[in-house]
Design an enzyme around this catalytic site. Sequence first.
Site, mmCIF file in Angstrom:
data_model
loop_
_atom_site.group_PDB
_atom_site.id
_atom_site.type_symbol
_atom_site.label_atom_id
_atom_site.label_comp_id
_atom_site.label_asym_id
_atom_site.label_seq_id
_atom_site.Cartn_x
_atom_site.Cartn_y
_atom_site.Cartn_z
ATOM 1 N N SER A 31 0.803 -1.229 0.000
ATOM 2 C CA SER A 31 0.000 0.000 0.000
ATOM 3 C C SER A 31 0.831 1.272 0.000
ATOM 4 C CB SER A 31 -0.939 0.016 1.212
ATOM 5 O OG SER A 31 -0.199 -0.019 2.418
ATOM 6 N N ASP A 322 -2.646 8.754 7.453
ATOM 7 C CA ASP A 322 -3.581 7.872 8.159
ATOM 8 C C ASP A 322 -2.787 7.029 9.159
ATOM 9 O OD1 ASP A 322 -2.369 5.859 6.681
ATOM 10 O OD2 ASP A 322 -4.094 5.471 5.392
ATOM 11 N N HIS A 325 0.294 5.430 6.797
ATOM 12 C CA HIS A 325 0.924 5.973 5.592
ATOM 13 C C HIS A 325 1.273 7.451 5.723
ATOM 14 C CE1 HIS A 325 -1.706 2.573 4.434
ATOM 15 N NE2 HIS A 325 -0.638 2.230 3.729
#
Length: 363
Positions: A31, A322, A325
Site C-alpha cells: 500500500s 492515516d 501511511h
Amino acid sequence: MACHLLFLIVFLGILAPMSNAAKALFVFGDSLVDSGNNNYLATTARADASPYGIDTPDHRATGRFSNGKNTPDILSEQLGATEPPLPYLSPHLDGEKLLIGANFASAGIGILNDTGIQFVNIIRIEKQLRYFDQYQKRLSNLIGPQEAKRLVNNGIVLITLGGNDFVNNYYLIPYSARSRQFSLRDYIPYVISEYKKILANLYGLGARRVLVTGVGPLGCVPAELAERSLTGACDPELMRIPEMWNPQLTQILGELNRQFGSDVFIAVNADRMHMDIVLNPGNYGFVTSKIACCGQGRFNGMGLCTVLSNLCPNRNTYVFWDAYHPTERANRIIVGQFMTGSTEYMYPMNLSTILALDAQNGF
C-alpha cells in the site's frame, strides 16, 4: 582523481536536466506504493473513497493511500516523466502509456503468501511478477522485442515489501501462526531468504536498477502507538524489526550484486529516512509525527480513514496521513533522500548518482 570524477558526475547529474526520454518506472509492493490496482479488485484494502486524495487537483480518491501523491508519483517527477506509470490493472494502460512503465503494487501484500490473507483478493508478489512478464510481451508487440528489452533494462524499479509481513501477519493477532512457528529473530532471516528469491526473479525478468526499500519504523506509526503506547513513545518490540531487518536486507542485496556482477540492487534505508522526521518533526516544518491527520481514537490511529474520521485542516503539518501511511509532503522529503542521500540512506549509491552514471554510459 577517481573521487573527483565521481563527484563531478554526481554534481552534473543533480544539476543537469533529464534527457528528453525519461526512464521508465516499474513499481512492485504494497500500500505504500499502490497507485490504484486494488480499485479493480474485490478487496477491503482500498483507498478509493474520500477523504483519500483530498489534495489532488480534483480532490478525488485515486486508490493511493495518501492525501495526494505517493512515492512512485514523486519519483516519476524526479525521473523527468510527465506522468506516473498507471496501475497495471487500469484499462487506460495501453499504447504509448506502456512506455512510461507500470505500477504492479497491491495494498495488503507481503513477501509471504499468507501475509494479508484477511484482504482476500489482492495481487500477491508472485502474480505481480507474472504481470511484469505479461507487460513486457505487450510492450514487445508495441515497439518490438529489442526496444522492449532495452526499455526494461534501462528502467528504474521500485520495490517496497516487508512491513505487512509483520503488522498483517506475525503481529496481526496474539499468538499468530507465524509467531508460534518462529521467534522474531528466526522469522526475519526466513522472510529475508524468501525476499532474496523474489529479487533474483525480478533480475531474471530484466530489472537492472532496483531500489529496494527497507522496513520503516513500524513501532512509531499512529496505529501502533494507539494500540501499544501510553505516552506516544515508539513501541520497543516493533522497533526491533527494522534494527534486525535492514542490515540483513543490505547483506542479501550485496550478495545478489556480487552474483550478478553489478550494482543492480540499491538498499533504501527507509527506517533512517522516516526516523529523521519522526524524531525531529519541527526541523521539517511538521507539527506532529505521532497523530495521524485522518483517523479516530488515540493518536487518530484507530480504525480506517473515512468521511466520518477526524481530519486535520492542514496536511502539510502532519507526518502521517492515516494510521500507517505518510502524507504527500513527508513522501517528498523521503524521495529527496532517494535522490541525494548519503550511503547511510542509499547504499551503495543514491539515485542521482545512478542517473548520472547511466547517462555517461548512454543508458
